[in-house]
Design an enzyme around this catalytic site. Structure first.
Site, short mmCIF file in Angstrom:
data_model
loop_
_atom_site.label_atom_id
_atom_site.label_comp_id
_atom_site.label_asym_id
_atom_site.label_seq_id
_atom_site.Cartn_x
_atom_site.Cartn_y
_atom_site.Cartn_z
N HIS A 1 10.16 7.76 2.58
CA HIS A 1 8.75 7.99 2.86
C HIS A 1 8.06 6.63 2.85
O HIS A 1 8.33 5.79 2.00
CB HIS A 1 8.12 8.93 1.84
CG HIS A 1 8.40 10.37 2.10
ND1 HIS A 1 8.32 11.36 1.14
CD2 HIS A 1 8.77 11.01 3.26
CE1 HIS A 1 8.63 12.54 1.70
NE2 HIS A 1 8.91 12.35 2.96
N ASP B 1 5.37 5.14 2.02
CA ASP B 1 4.70 4.47 0.90
C ASP B 1 5.69 3.87 -0.09
O ASP B 1 5.28 3.23 -1.06
CB ASP B 1 3.74 5.43 0.18
CG ASP B 1 4.41 6.71 -0.28
OD1 ASP B 1 5.25 7.25 0.46
OD2 ASP B 1 4.08 7.19 -1.38
N HIS C 1 13.07 16.02 -4.06
CA HIS C 1 11.94 15.72 -3.21
C HIS C 1 12.19 16.32 -1.83
O HIS C 1 13.24 16.90 -1.57
CB HIS C 1 11.74 14.19 -3.15
CG HIS C 1 10.40 13.78 -2.64
ND1 HIS C 1 9.22 14.41 -3.01
CD2 HIS C 1 10.03 12.80 -1.77
CE1 HIS C 1 8.21 13.83 -2.39
NE2 HIS C 1 8.67 12.85 -1.63
N ASP D 1 9.41 9.92 -6.57
CA ASP D 1 8.89 11.23 -6.19
C ASP D 1 9.87 12.36 -6.50
O ASP D 1 11.00 12.38 -6.00
CB ASP D 1 8.56 11.25 -4.70
CG ASP D 1 7.50 10.23 -4.34
OD1 ASP D 1 7.26 9.31 -5.13
OD2 ASP D 1 6.92 10.34 -3.24
#
Length: 308
Positions: free
Chosen positions: A64, A66, A142, A212
């Site tokens: 992801h 970020d 996740h 995450d």
């Protein structure tokens, strides 16, 4: 030996002024290691006067943006800066393809070697062996393949008591004493008792980075007894259902894992942009696990042994 964690970014996907995406710097003695590399990470390193050229390895938890959009920029700057030392890179399968395409179409020939290891995000496996510590993956839950990383010091040798060392003791003799071995004379009697000539070694320290993930109890088994745990806390408890559906955790979820794993200290991070301050996160987590702190950006946390 120095063993610290500097928080470069503790925000989640949506950017906000004054908050940055996930990135942490692990410093061990004079060597630096990066965990995740969100957008602007290289600027954060410069801001805190950390030389990016001293990075030995980079660990990416998942794909992801970020958590890795700053990687290409960082690698490009290292290349422009004349880096020639090899760099170790760990992350989910596919990260290597992303980098190859980026450098191919930007016509960027790298002047240093990147040794990429595709980690299996479903397994708790050693992926890096440093002379002083190991790094294992931590399977997380996740929306995409995601792994945390566990840094665990190797056992130290015992410390010699300098006042008791004589010139008659050979290097091999001292080496054995540090390894907790007695020295015997020709008759088989103990000549030097290691307990009299050395001090106990300090307990090995450990740090777990749990990126995450939503709450799941098995996670506690992988990080049992670590001295310092970073665990995402994207939401507070009023949005617990939304957290679970989006494969994220709340502050209380993180605290439950910390308590179950019997860790020394807990750091909370990866906060949603909807929250402007974090006192509520701290209150919720400390109601379950008192030794909790906020992963404040720019703050350095020492990894200290909590073994009794």
């Amino acid at each position: 030996m120095q063993f610290t964690v500097t928080i470069l970014g503790a925000g989640s996907a949506t950017p906000t002024l004054g908050r940055h995406p996930s990135a942490q710097l692990i410093s061990y003695e004079n060597e630096n290691f990066l965990i995740d590399c969100g957008e602007g990470t290289q600027m954060r390193l410069l801001e805190y006067k950390i030389r990016p050229s001293r990075l030995k390895a980079i660990f990416i938890s998942h794909l992801h943006g970020d958590h890795y959009f700053g990687l290409i920029a960082l690698l490009s700057s290292l290349n422009l800066g004349g880096r020639t030392d090899d760099l170790h890179l760990f992350g989910p399968r596919g990260l290597d393809e992303i980098l190859l395409l980026q450098f191919k179409y930007s016509q960027t020939p790298l002047h240093f070697a990147i040794h990429f290891t595709a980690v299996d995000t479903t397994q708790h496996t050693q992926v890096f062996d440093h002379p002083c510590f190991t790094v294992h993956t931590i399977p997380l839950q996740h929306r995409v393949p995601c792994a945390g990383y566990l840094f665990r010091e190797k056992l130290h040798k015992r410390k010699l008591i300098k006042e008791k060392i004589s010139d008659q003791m050979s290097y091999e003799c001292l080496k054995k004493l540090k390894n907790a071995e007695h020295i015997y004379d020709e008759s088989g009697a103990i000549l030097y008792n290691f307990e009299e000539y050395t001090l106990p070694a300090p307990a090995p320290r450990s740090y777990a980075y749990c990126s995450d993930t939503r709450y799941y109890e098995q996670l506690a088994e992988y990080i049992k007894g670590v001295d310092l745990l970073y665990h995402e806390a994207t939401f507070m408890e009023d949005l617990a259902q939304q957290a679970y559906e989006r494969y994220h955790a709340t502050a209380k979820d993180a605290a439950r894992i910390a308590r179950k794993a019997e860790v020394g200290r807990l750091l909370l991070g990866h906060f949603s942009s909807r929250y402007k301050e974090f006192s509520g996160f701290l209150q919720e987590a400390q109601s379950i696990f008192v030794a909790t702190a906020i992963a404040e950006e720019g703050k350095t946390f020492a990894v200290q042994s909590t073994s009794t």
